[in-house]
Scaffold this motif. Structure first.
Motif, PDB file in Angstrom:
ATOM      1  N   LEU A   1     -28.920  99.771 -42.557  1.00 21.72           N
ATOM      2  CA  LEU A   1     -30.203  99.085 -42.366  1.00 21.72           C
ATOM      3  C   LEU A   1     -31.314 100.081 -42.080  1.00 21.72           C
ATOM      4  O   LEU A   1     -32.433  99.934 -42.564  1.00 21.72           O
ATOM      5  N   ILE A   2     -30.995 101.097 -41.301  1.00 23.26           N
ATOM      6  CA  ILE A   2     -32.022 102.103 -40.982  1.00 23.26           C
ATOM      7  C   ILE A   2     -32.465 102.800 -42.272  1.00 23.26           C
ATOM      8  O   ILE A   2     -33.656 102.995 -42.514  1.00 23.26           O
ATOM      9  N   ARG A   3     -31.511 103.151 -43.139  1.00 21.39           N
ATOM     10  CA  ARG A   3     -31.873 103.816 -44.394  1.00 21.39           C
ATOM     11  C   ARG A   3     -32.661 102.883 -45.314  1.00 21.39           C
ATOM     12  O   ARG A   3     -33.567 103.309 -46.027  1.00 21.39           O
ATOM     13  N   THR A   4     -32.316 101.598 -45.285  1.00 17.02           N
ATOM     14  CA  THR A   4     -33.079 100.636 -46.081  1.00 17.02           C
ATOM     15  C   THR A   4     -34.522 100.566 -45.584  1.00 17.02           C
ATOM     16  O   THR A   4     -35.465 100.563 -46.372  1.00 17.02           O
ATOM     17  N   MET A   5     -34.700 100.542 -44.282  1.00 15.92           N
ATOM     18  CA  MET A   5     -36.044 100.493 -43.699  1.00 15.92           C
ATOM     19  C   MET A   5     -36.830 101.762 -44.044  1.00 15.92           C
ATOM     20  O   MET A   5     -38.037 101.717 -44.260  1.00 15.92           O
ATOM     21  N   MET A   6     -36.109 102.893 -44.085  1.00 15.96           N
ATOM     22  CA  MET A   6     -36.755 104.163 -44.479  1.00 15.96           C
ATOM     23  C   MET A   6     -37.284 104.068 -45.899  1.00 15.96           C
ATOM     24  O   MET A   6     -38.378 104.509 -46.219  1.00 15.96           O
ATOM     25  N   LYS A   7     -36.440 103.468 -46.763  1.00 19.06           N
ATOM     26  CA  LYS A   7     -36.792 103.316 -48.176  1.00 19.06           C
ATOM     27  C   LYS A   7     -38.018 102.415 -48.304  1.00 19.06           C
ATOM     28  O   LYS A   7     -38.899 102.661 -49.123  1.00 19.06           O
ATOM     29  N   TRP A   8     -38.089 101.379 -47.476  1.00 16.90           N
ATOM     30  CA  TRP A   8     -39.201 100.434 -47.558  1.00 16.90           C
ATOM     31  C   TRP A   8     -40.516 101.037 -47.061  1.00 16.90           C
ATOM     32  O   TRP A   8     -41.586 100.559 -47.419  1.00 16.90           O
ATOM     33  N   GLY A   9     -40.437 102.039 -46.183  1.00 21.80           N
ATOM     34  CA  GLY A   9     -41.671 102.726 -45.773  1.00 21.80           C
ATOM     35  C   GLY A   9     -42.021 102.605 -44.302  1.00 21.80           C
ATOM     36  O   GLY A   9     -41.788 101.568 -43.677  1.00 21.80           O
TER      37      GLY A   9
END
Ligand code: ATP
Ligand code: MG
Length: 658
Positions: free
Chosen positions: A359-367
């Motif tokens: 989830l943290i990496r997904t949030m990173m991807k989202w910006g």
């Protein structure tokens, strides 16, 4: 010659605990020495956190290893410990669960209301003929009834088997059959990605294949029409009409509490059996120590699904045994938009957040701009679990969510361990981004080579647990032999370690120069490149440390010259150009970046830019499927894969380019 893992990366950043948190911390540095001087006495003191109907005669019976018995002769009721005693202590009005439905509907459940619901559900299960020792399958969305159903089973001494609500008919049916369950508790459906998602049809099909099921209890959540069979009963027509009083009977400390199947990241899931006294002791203790929970003032939120062990130990048993106030959220992080998590933190003033690297990496991807829009100042402790957290993801979490104030606890544990084993203590440990740091007080872990000899600081090898712990699995349900073979035969007594029973976790790890522990992924995933054992995690973290990369998965593919060669599947961040030449350039740059960060031995032979990675339903990368792709094999067991279309996407991309 002994097998070790190369130690490629070095991390020098370090973050001491905030002074105010350290001063008021639940667990201080002395705990380590106290636990070392008398480990069993330490665990006895932790067991005193609970209310026992009869005290134990013996802390640990290890006379028939590796089959452990903890708190022998003790008797307690798990549900009484999680609910009744808080009401009796005058905290009936305290909120147990702030529930947030995906469409935005909410419910507030106090401890007094929880007691009523659990008592009613216990009465209903008893009426349906469920007795202590029976198995009950639970297949529910993230609604309060999921916790109520689990606690009702615990209250009457029945064993629950929670099956993740996204699993198929096959997965549900095989789990019901394996446990020989008598009752299923389910719902018409739940909300996922903005619309109702039905559960009942899956249950109907599964139950048709399972003769053992006598009754199906159905919660009405979505209100959509459902087919009805003679085994079905509505929850609101039974549980909610049942008597609100139920006297909880104590059970033996080794009464089975639940069976839960592992995520299936490495192969066929294993039905892990946990019991009551030791399990509740360690989940309660670790929830208090690792998150520094202050039940009067904290608002805790664990984003896991109840279908995973994290949901069992850190939504239900740990927090509720500690009288915590928590948030429970039904849906996905991007519904109605990508700010949903931060909006929830802001709304409920969440102070402790426990989530997963995926989830943290997904949030990173989202910006970064998304969390920046919300007030996150209530947060004071952040946790991570499920996979190794890449140092750059850790830093992103610290900066964008913790706003450089809050400690991060990276917690290593497994379905099998039942509770956290390796983690910083937020008021004690100076943390390093990407490291789970040290075993908790009371836990004995080490990193050994293939002769079971501990590696020195700076070395890498196999993570092992060298002493039994209270919340350890008792066996694999119905398969003691698989239990012995999987966890105890590699280094167990008679396997090179004298008469000591050593638990093999299946994970690779290293000790840095200070002795801090770094998890390096599954031993099955370690790559052997030109005679060097290289961990997938380190190469992935090197890729994620490049600003163009959001996520990466690395596998070793057979190679005629190097034995194995490193193949990386990489998801670029949202704003990065990858078409045509830009993509070729990026791949070249990334290969060089890894070589520069870790050394030429770790330079990937091949990097593929992909839109998604194959993950289990709990969000873990399934490298074994990528290895199948990299070696042009047909795919292995995909039943726990989150989205099967992902594999087609990746395979078709492979044919068109690198
Ligand atoms: P299976 O055993 O069926 O392959 P699984 O191991 O993914 O599935 P779980 O019990 O959910 O099932 O996951 C435990 C594993 O998750 C650990 O063995 C480890 O590989 C990984 N893990 C969990 N937390 C961490 C962490 N903080 N750091 C590194 N790895 C972690
Ligand atoms: Mg595992």
């Amino acid at each position: 010659m002994s097998e070790t893992l190369e130690n490629l990366s070095s991390e020098t950043r370090q973050f001491p605990p905030p002074a105010d948190l350290a001063a008021a911390a639940n667990v201080k540095a002395e705990a380590y020495a106290e636990a070392t001087s008398d480990r069993l006495a330490y665990w006895e003191r932790q067991a005193e956190r609970l209310s026992w109907a009869k005290p134990w005669d013996q802390v640990l019976d290890w006379s028939n290893p590796p089959f452990a018995k903890w708190f022998v002769g003790g008797r307690l009721n798990v549900a009484y410990n999680c609910v009744d005693r808080h009401v009796e202590a005058g905290h009936g009005d305290r909120v147990a669960i702030h529930w947030e439905g995906e469409p935005g509907d909410t419910r507030t459940v106090t401890y007094a209301e929880l007691l009523k619901l659990v008592s009613q559900a216990a009465n209903t299960l008893t009426e349906l003929g469920v007795v202590a020792g029976d198995r009950v399958a639970i297949y529910l969305p993230m609604i309060p009834e999921a916790a109520v159903a689990m606690l009702a089973c615990a209250r009457i001494g029945a064993t629950h088997s929670v099956v993740f609500g996204g699993f198929s008919v096959d997965a549900l049916a095989t789990r019901i059959q394996d446990a020989d369950a008598k009752v299923v508790i389910t719902a018409d459906g739940g909300y996922r990605r903005g619309k109702p998602s039905a559960l009942k049809p899956t249950v109907d099909e599964a139950v048709a294949r399972c003769a053992s099921i006598e009754h199906v209890l159905v919660v009405r959540r979505t209100g959509e029409e459902v087919a009805w069979t003679e085994k079905d009963k509505w929850w609101h027509e039974t549980v909610e009409q049942a008597a609100a009083e139920h006297v909880a009977q104590p059970f033996d400390a080794e009464q089975p509490l639940f069976i839960l199947y592992t995520s299936g990241t490495t192969g066929k899931p294993k039905g892990i059996l946990h019991t009551t006294g030791g399990y509740l002791t360690q989940t309660s203790y670790t929830h208090n120590a690792v998150f520094d929970l202050k039940p009067e003032s904290d608002v805790y939120w664990c984003t896991a699904d109840i279908g995973w062990v994290t949901g069992h130990s850190y939504i239900v048993y740990g927090p509720l045994s500690n009288g915590a106030t928590q948030v429970m959220y039904e849906g996905t992080p991007d519904t109605p938009d990508r700010g949903r998590f931060w909006q929830i933190v802001d709304k409920y003033k969440v102070s402790i957040l426990y989530t997963a690297p995926t989830l943290i990496r997904t949030m990173m991807k989202w910006g970064d701009d998304i969390p920046a829009k919300y007030d996150l100042s209530s947060l004071r402790v952040l946790g991570s679990v499920g996979e190794p957290i890449n140092p750059e993801a850790w830093m992103w979490y610290r900066e964008n969510v913790g706003r450089e104030r809050t400690p991060i606890v990276d917690t290593w544990w497994q379905t099998e361990t039942g509770a956290v084993m390796i983690s910083p203590l937020p008021g004690v440990t100076a943390t390093k981004p990407g490291s789970a740091m040290t075993p908790l007080p009371g836990i004995s872990a080490d990193v050994v080579d293939d002769t079971a000899t501990p590696v020195p600081n700076g070395g890498g090898g196999f993570l092992v647990l060298t002493e039994p712990w209270p919340s350890m699995l008792r066996t694999i349900w119905g398969d003691d032999q698989r239990f012995l073979d999987t966890y105890w035969s590699r280094f167990g007594a008679g396997a090179g370690s004298g008469d000591k029973w050593i638990y093999f976790a299946g994970d690779g790890a290293k000790k840095d120069e200070d002795g801090a522990l770094w998890l390096l992924g599954r031993v099955d995933d370690v790559m052997l490149v030109s005679g060097h054992n290289i961990s997938t995690t380190e190469v992935e973290s090197a890729l994620v440390s490049h600003p163009a990369v959001a996520e990466a998965a690395v596998v070793g593919a057979t190679d005629p010259t190097t034995g194995q060669a490193i193949v990386a599947f990489t998801i670029p961040r949202g704003n990065v150009a990858t078409e045509g030449e830009a993509g070729e350039e990026l791949i070249k740059e990334l290969r060089n970046h890894v070589a520069k960060t870790l050394g030429p031995i770790a330079k990937p032979r091949q990097i593929m830019l992909v839109p998604e990675l194959p993950k289990t339903r709990s969000g873990k990368i399934m490298r074994r499927l990528l290895r199948d792709v990299a070696e042009n094999r047909s795919l292995g067991d995909v039943t726990t894969l989150q989205d099967s279309a992902v594999m087609d996407l990746i395979s078709s991309g492979l044919q068109t380019g690198k």
